[in-house]
Design a protein around this motif. Structure first.
Motif, mmCIF file in Angstrom:
data_model
loop_
_atom_site.group_PDB
_atom_site.id
_atom_site.type_symbol
_atom_site.label_atom_id
_atom_site.label_comp_id
_atom_site.label_asym_id
_atom_site.label_seq_id
_atom_site.Cartn_x
_atom_site.Cartn_y
_atom_site.Cartn_z
ATOM 1 N N ASN A 28 4.462 -1.631 11.212
ATOM 2 C CA ASN A 28 4.622 -0.466 10.348
ATOM 3 C C ASN A 28 5.579 0.280 10.935
ATOM 4 O OD1 ASN A 28 3.648 0.781 8.038
ATOM 5 N ND2 ASN A 28 1.886 1.869 9.131
ATOM 6 N N TYR A 29 6.065 0.513 12.258
ATOM 7 C CA TYR A 29 7.043 1.421 12.472
ATOM 8 C C TYR A 29 8.311 0.603 12.184
ATOM 9 C CZ TYR A 29 9.557 4.301 15.658
ATOM 10 O OH TYR A 29 10.503 5.150 16.501
ATOM 11 N N ALA A 30 8.405 -0.526 12.131
ATOM 12 C CA ALA A 30 9.610 -1.390 11.828
ATOM 13 C C ALA A 30 9.982 -1.074 10.344
ATOM 14 C CB ALA A 30 9.363 -2.733 12.270
ATOM 15 N N ARG A 31 9.087 -0.783 9.716
ATOM 16 C CA ARG A 31 9.363 -0.505 8.422
ATOM 17 C C ARG A 31 9.950 0.890 8.185
ATOM 18 N NH1 ARG A 31 6.190 1.863 4.447
ATOM 19 N NH2 ARG A 31 4.263 1.711 6.032
ATOM 20 N N PHE A 32 9.593 1.742 9.098
ATOM 21 C CA PHE A 32 10.210 3.129 8.943
ATOM 22 C C PHE A 32 11.267 3.379 9.519
ATOM 23 C CE2 PHE A 32 6.125 4.203 7.655
ATOM 24 C CZ PHE A 32 5.778 5.459 7.086
ATOM 25 N N ILE A 33 11.938 2.496 10.575
ATOM 26 C CA ILE A 33 13.019 2.374 11.013
ATOM 27 C C ILE A 33 14.247 1.683 10.377
ATOM 28 C CG2 ILE A 33 12.314 3.531 13.279
ATOM 29 C CD1 ILE A 33 12.572 0.949 14.530
ATOM 30 N N LYS A 34 13.528 1.032 9.168
ATOM 31 C CA LYS A 34 14.457 -0.056 8.423
ATOM 32 C C LYS A 34 15.002 -1.279 9.211
ATOM 33 C CE LYS A 34 14.591 3.405 5.762
ATOM 34 N NZ LYS A 34 13.760 3.396 4.322
ATOM 35 N N VAL A 35 13.995 -1.719 10.022
ATOM 36 C CA VAL A 35 13.960 -3.054 10.694
ATOM 37 C C VAL A 35 12.967 -4.205 9.992
ATOM 38 C CG1 VAL A 35 13.765 -4.330 13.019
ATOM 39 C CG2 VAL A 35 14.893 -2.076 12.828
ATOM 40 N N ASN A 36 13.370 -5.117 9.644
ATOM 41 C CA ASN A 36 12.681 -6.450 9.314
ATOM 42 C C ASN A 36 12.130 -7.024 10.503
ATOM 43 O OD1 ASN A 36 11.868 -9.202 8.443
ATOM 44 N ND2 ASN A 36 12.414 -8.618 6.546
ATOM 45 N N PRO A 37 10.880 -6.824 10.795
ATOM 46 C CA PRO A 37 10.175 -7.380 11.810
ATOM 47 C C PRO A 37 10.329 -8.832 12.145
ATOM 48 C CG PRO A 37 8.579 -6.720 10.429
ATOM 49 C CD PRO A 37 9.637 -6.164 9.989
ATOM 50 N N GLU A 83 3.799 9.974 6.392
ATOM 51 C CA GLU A 83 5.106 10.899 6.027
ATOM 52 C C GLU A 83 6.291 10.545 6.649
ATOM 53 O OE1 GLU A 83 3.573 14.743 5.887
ATOM 54 O OE2 GLU A 83 2.348 14.327 3.764
ATOM 55 N N LYS A 84 6.161 10.527 8.044
ATOM 56 C CA LYS A 84 7.445 10.384 9.114
ATOM 57 C C LYS A 84 7.184 9.507 10.110
ATOM 58 C CE LYS A 84 7.507 15.563 8.963
ATOM 59 N NZ LYS A 84 7.617 16.830 9.598
ATOM 60 N N PRO A 85 8.416 8.770 10.707
ATOM 61 C CA PRO A 85 8.429 7.776 11.499
ATOM 62 C C PRO A 85 7.604 8.359 12.976
ATOM 63 C CG PRO A 85 10.462 7.866 10.630
ATOM 64 C CD PRO A 85 9.717 9.238 10.121
ATOM 65 N N ALA A 86 7.696 9.574 13.068
ATOM 66 C CA ALA A 86 7.113 9.966 14.368
ATOM 67 C C ALA A 86 5.630 9.799 14.382
ATOM 68 C CB ALA A 86 7.541 11.531 14.960
ATOM 69 N N GLN A 87 5.226 10.160 13.461
ATOM 70 C CA GLN A 87 3.498 9.771 13.226
ATOM 71 C C GLN A 87 3.199 8.362 13.309
ATOM 72 O OE1 GLN A 87 3.485 11.332 9.110
ATOM 73 N NE2 GLN A 87 2.019 12.882 9.777
ATOM 74 N N VAL A 88 4.064 7.512 12.976
ATOM 75 C CA VAL A 88 3.885 6.040 13.271
ATOM 76 C C VAL A 88 3.903 5.564 14.585
ATOM 77 C CG1 VAL A 88 4.327 3.880 12.345
ATOM 78 C CG2 VAL A 88 4.768 5.606 10.857
ATOM 79 N N VAL A 135 0.791 -1.113 -0.185
ATOM 80 C CA VAL A 135 -0.027 0.131 -0.181
ATOM 81 C C VAL A 135 0.925 1.183 0.020
ATOM 82 C CG1 VAL A 135 -1.847 -1.232 1.056
ATOM 83 C CG2 VAL A 135 -0.282 0.036 2.688
ATOM 84 N N ALA A 136 2.143 1.124 0.405
ATOM 85 C CA ALA A 136 2.846 2.435 0.536
ATOM 86 C C ALA A 136 3.503 2.516 -0.792
ATOM 87 C CB ALA A 136 4.106 2.210 1.543
ATOM 88 N N GLY A 137 3.499 1.490 -1.624
ATOM 89 C CA GLY A 137 3.998 1.675 -3.071
ATOM 90 C C GLY A 137 3.087 2.450 -3.982
#
Length: 259
Positions: free
Chosen positions: A201-210, A160-165, A152-154
């Motif tokens: 979802n937050y993991a995706r923003f901080i570049k971590v594969n959950p 828009e920002k990690p802080a929002q997540v 869906v992000a695609g």
């Protein structure tokens, strides 16, 4: 490394072996798409384990097992004149060319994120009614959630920002705690799912594969707990006989070795 000619010769050798096994081996002759399916899933997980362990020798072996399954399926397909390995290779080649217009066409992209967005747009042009059609129903829940969010992000449906997540994570935690206080079992499960989904979802923003992160923690816990078991045996005690305080001594000791 091997030359392209050597690579093709090696692949041809595998195809020849598969032909012979299918013709002469009682076990190989009996296999079908359905009978191989669970074995393929198992081999894929074994490859995943090797990758997580960064064991290059084991990765090579497991890739061979996965490749065997691909060749096996193609062989079965060829026996009904449905498709063969050349059809499989050509199909994916054409798809790669079509979905990389920035390489094989005149589309210009600035980064990998735009490549991903174009990929999803092209899928919709191929006749898919939803960007989520490509998410297999049988995926483990954490992997599925991660793929859903990627897809869906695609197409631009994203924060828009990690802080929002992270704010969303906090919101979901508060909702979970509220339902726990009410004692509504069904609502607790639903809110717990929302917490997990928002954390993935937050993991995706901080570049971590959950999935990798959780498996890493699983392995760490297993190693620490097995250290506890070994130390308990050394003093001739079972865990049932030990207090939590006694076990904590060995547990904390294990942290020095398994981080």
């Amino acid at each position: 490394m091997n030359t392209r000619e050597q690579q093709l010769q090696a692949f041809g050798r595998l195809l020849d072996i598969m032909d012979e096994l299918r013709l002469k081996c009682p076990w190989d002759k009996k296999q079908t798409f359905q009978s191989l399916r669970h074995l393929t899933i198992e081999e894929t997980y074994e490859l995943g384990d090797a990758i997580l362990n960064n064991d290059l020798e084991e990765i090579k072996k497991e890739l061979g097992d996965v490749l065997l399954h691909i060749v096996f399926y193609a062989k079965i397909g060829s026996e009904t004149d449905t498709f063969d390995i050349a059809d499989v290779a050509n199909e994916i080649s054409e798809k790669l060319i079509y979905r990389h217009p920035h390489i094989y066409g005149d589309v210009v992209v600035k980064d990998d994120e735009e490549v991903s967005q174009n990929w999803e747009k092209l899928k919709l042009k191929e006749g898919k009614e939803s960007v989520l059609e490509g998410v297999p129903k049988g995926l483990p829940a954490i992997v599925k959630a991660n793929r859903i969010q990627d897809k869906v992000a695609g197409v631009g449906f994203d924060w828009e920002k990690p802080a929002q997540v992270w704010e969303k994570v906090q919101e979901e935690l508060a909702e979970l705690n509220a339902e726990i206080e009410k004692g509504n079992t069904d609502a607790i499960e639903a809110e717990f799912g929302d917490v997990l989904f928002s954390m993935i979802n937050y993991a995706r923003f901080i570049k971590v594969n959950p999935e990798n992160a959780l498996e890493r923690t699983n392995k760490k816990f297993i190693n620490r707990f097995q250290h506890l078991e070994k130390e308990a045996k050394k003093i001739n005690k079972s865990l049932h006989e030990m207090s939590l305080e006694e076990m904590d001594v060995f547990w904390n000791e294990s942290k020095k070795f398994y981080k």
